[in-house]
Design an enzyme around this catalytic site. Structure first.
Site, PDB file in Angstrom:
ATOM      1  N   SER A  26       0.813  -1.208   0.000  1.00  0.00           N
ATOM      2  CA  SER A  26       0.000   0.000   0.000  1.00  0.00           C
ATOM      3  C   SER A  26       0.859   1.275   0.000  1.00  0.00           C
ATOM      4  O   SER A  26       1.501   1.588  -0.992  1.00  0.00           O
ATOM      5  CB  SER A  26      -0.951  -0.035   1.202  1.00  0.00           C
ATOM      6  OG  SER A  26      -1.915   0.968   1.119  1.00  0.00           O
TER       7      SER A  26
ATOM      8  N   ASP B 126      10.154   5.596 -10.320  1.00  0.00           N
ATOM      9  CA  ASP B 126       9.780   6.222 -11.594  1.00  0.00           C
ATOM     10  C   ASP B 126      10.622   7.450 -11.900  1.00  0.00           C
ATOM     11  O   ASP B 126      10.959   7.714 -13.059  1.00  0.00           O
ATOM     12  CB  ASP B 126       8.298   6.613 -11.579  1.00  0.00           C
ATOM     13  CG  ASP B 126       7.385   5.435 -11.885  1.00  0.00           C
ATOM     14  OD1 ASP B 126       7.909   4.320 -12.116  1.00  0.00           O
ATOM     15  OD2 ASP B 126       6.155   5.624 -11.893  1.00  0.00           O
TER      16      ASP B 126
ATOM     17  N   LYS C 107      -0.681  -4.338  -3.154  1.00  0.00           N
ATOM     18  CA  LYS C 107      -1.977  -3.778  -2.754  1.00  0.00           C
ATOM     19  C   LYS C 107      -2.072  -2.366  -3.319  1.00  0.00           C
ATOM     20  O   LYS C 107      -1.588  -1.410  -2.721  1.00  0.00           O
ATOM     21  CB  LYS C 107      -2.137  -3.755  -1.240  1.00  0.00           C
ATOM     22  CG  LYS C 107      -3.501  -3.224  -0.808  1.00  0.00           C
ATOM     23  CD  LYS C 107      -3.594  -3.035   0.689  1.00  0.00           C
ATOM     24  CE  LYS C 107      -4.923  -2.414   1.067  1.00  0.00           C
ATOM     25  NZ  LYS C 107      -5.123  -1.062   0.513  1.00  0.00           N
TER      26      LYS C 107
END
Length: 440
Positions: A298, A309, A323
């Site tokens: 999460s 990224d 998740k």
């Protein structure tokens, strides 16, 4: 005038036909409403029959709560209904203190699955690991209870005992029993320590204390290391997640302001949201390695995904939990709250975290490393080898550095962490060498 009359009459007839003929759209809506009414009537009939004829007397409150819970749990593992007590417990947990075992769980095919234990809690000390399956709580099978009921059973007064039956390695694994003593779980969300010239920051969970804890750690690190700091290792292993705003705040600490950290996409496009970094990088651009594993879920995956990224950190370890769904807590007046999955998380590059998780840039499995003393010839063993004029001066230093302190001989060797520290030091050394090479 006579030519226009038939047209006028025809137009009137068509209008009459439009008014008298049911519209397909309204007919469809009426059909759906009728189906809903039939289902609610069916529910009421079953509720009444169960209340009247069940072998034991059962309250309407319990029947309706279980029905609502069953409806939500059937949607996905993270939706559910919380009664007043469960709702209060959830609010207490996000504040960073609660009573119980210190374990984050989910429901997988009617079996309770461990996402991760919280550091320094009864669950962690007992050796419970991410991926373990809890099949029985207090001797009763978990297939007969909901996820919220499982959480409630494991919480309780500090000092009281509870027994768990677990399987490791899936349902085919051999079952084993543990008896744990509940404790007051005070979650220190952030801690740090120096690893030579590297700052090691462990983030255990994302609660209301996370960003304040990180701010404090960064101040202490700056005070101790100053410009000599080589970089950071951010440890998110076995971090089950938590509050979204804390994940955004933590990520903002390491990247430039104004960049997207995470986006959420829901069923309704007008409810899609994008969350941007605020504040800016407070690390001076120093290299960062983030540690993740299958217990990182999460909010942990949001942080790791964003830093990956933007190439702001090297992600090292094993694939995360996966998740990537958003749960909205919706209070229900006088009855607790419902936890409903309303959207999915996406990293800045548009990757969905759900199921896929975050793949590390460098995969490093946990391993046990043992020293093997291989007796072989070296230069100093050769007959007539030249002596080193500084050998006597450096002997004590060399000997002491090669020996482990006695009090750490039995400490577990964290192979993943050691590889992360090596990587940070390597990047730092390479940067220093490159800087020297460019100077005239």
């Amino acid at each position: 005038m006579s030519c226009s009359m038939p047209r006028l009459i025809l137009f009137s007839l068509l209008m009459t036909g439009l008014c008298l003929t049911p519209c397909p759209l309204y007919a469809q809506r009426d059909s759906k409403a009728l189906d809903t009414y039939k289902h609610l009537t069916l529910f009421a009939d079953i509720l009444e029959r169960t209340r009247a004829d069940y072998v034991d007397e059962v309250t309407d409150e319990k029947l309706i709560e279980n029905a609502i819970s069953g409806m939500l749990v059937s949607l996905d593992p993270h939706s559910g209904f919380m009664n007043k007590k469960s709702f209060e417990d959830m609010q207490t947990q996000t504040r960073g203190e609660f009573g119980g075992l210190g374990i984050e769980i989910t429901m997988d095919n009617n079996i309770v699955k461990v996402i991760s234990p919280i550091d320094d809690t009864p669950a962690a000390k007992a050796g419970i690991q991410p991926g373990d399956l809890i099949t029985h709580i207090g001797g009763k099978p978990v297939t007969e209870i909901t996820l919220n009921e499982a959480v409630e059973k494991m919480r309780g007064a500090p000092g009281t005992k509870i027994s768990l039956t677990l399987r490791r390695g899936g349902l085919s694994g051999r079952p084993f029993d543990l008896t744990l003593i509940r404790a007051v779980i005070q979650v220190q969300s952030v801690r740090w320590e120096s690893k030579g010239n590297v700052a090691y920051i462990r983030i255990r969970t994302f609660n209301e204390q996370t960003q304040p804890g990180l701010d404090k750690a960064l101040k202490e690190i700056e005070k101790k290391h100053g410009d000599d700091l080589a970089g950071f290792v951010i440890d998110l292993r076995n971090n089950p997640g938590g509050l979204l705003d804390q994940a955004i705040s933590v990520t903002s600490t390491f990247i430039e302001a104004g960049k997207e950290i995470v986006s959420t996409r829901s069923r309704h496009k007008d409810e899609n949201q994008s969350y941007l970094s605020r504040g800016g990088d407070r690390t001076g651009g120093r290299p960062i390695v983030v540690l993740i594993n299958s217990g990182s879920a999460s909010a942990s995956e949001i942080v790791a995904g964003a830093l990956q990224d933007y190439r702001r950190a090297v992600i090292l370890g094993t694939k995360s939990f996966g998740k990537g769904s958003v749960q909205t807590i919706i209070p229900v007046a006088g009855a607790g709250a419902m936890r409903l999955t309303t959207a999915r998380y996406y990293t800045p590059s548009g990757r969905s975290i759900q199921v896929m998780g975050i793949e590390p840039d460098i995969e490093v499995q946990p391993a046990k490393v043992e020293e093997i003393d291989i007796q072989g010839l070296r230069e100093g063993d050769l007959r007539g080898a030249l002596a080193n004029e500084k050998a006597g001066q450096d002997k004590d230093t060399a000997d002491s550095s090669s020996k482990k302190p006695k009090d750490k001989e039995d400490a577990p060797y964290d192979y993943q962490l050691e590889r992360a520290l090596d990587l940070i030091r390597g990047i730092h050394l390479y940067g220093q060498q490159t800087e020297k090479a460019t100077k005239p």
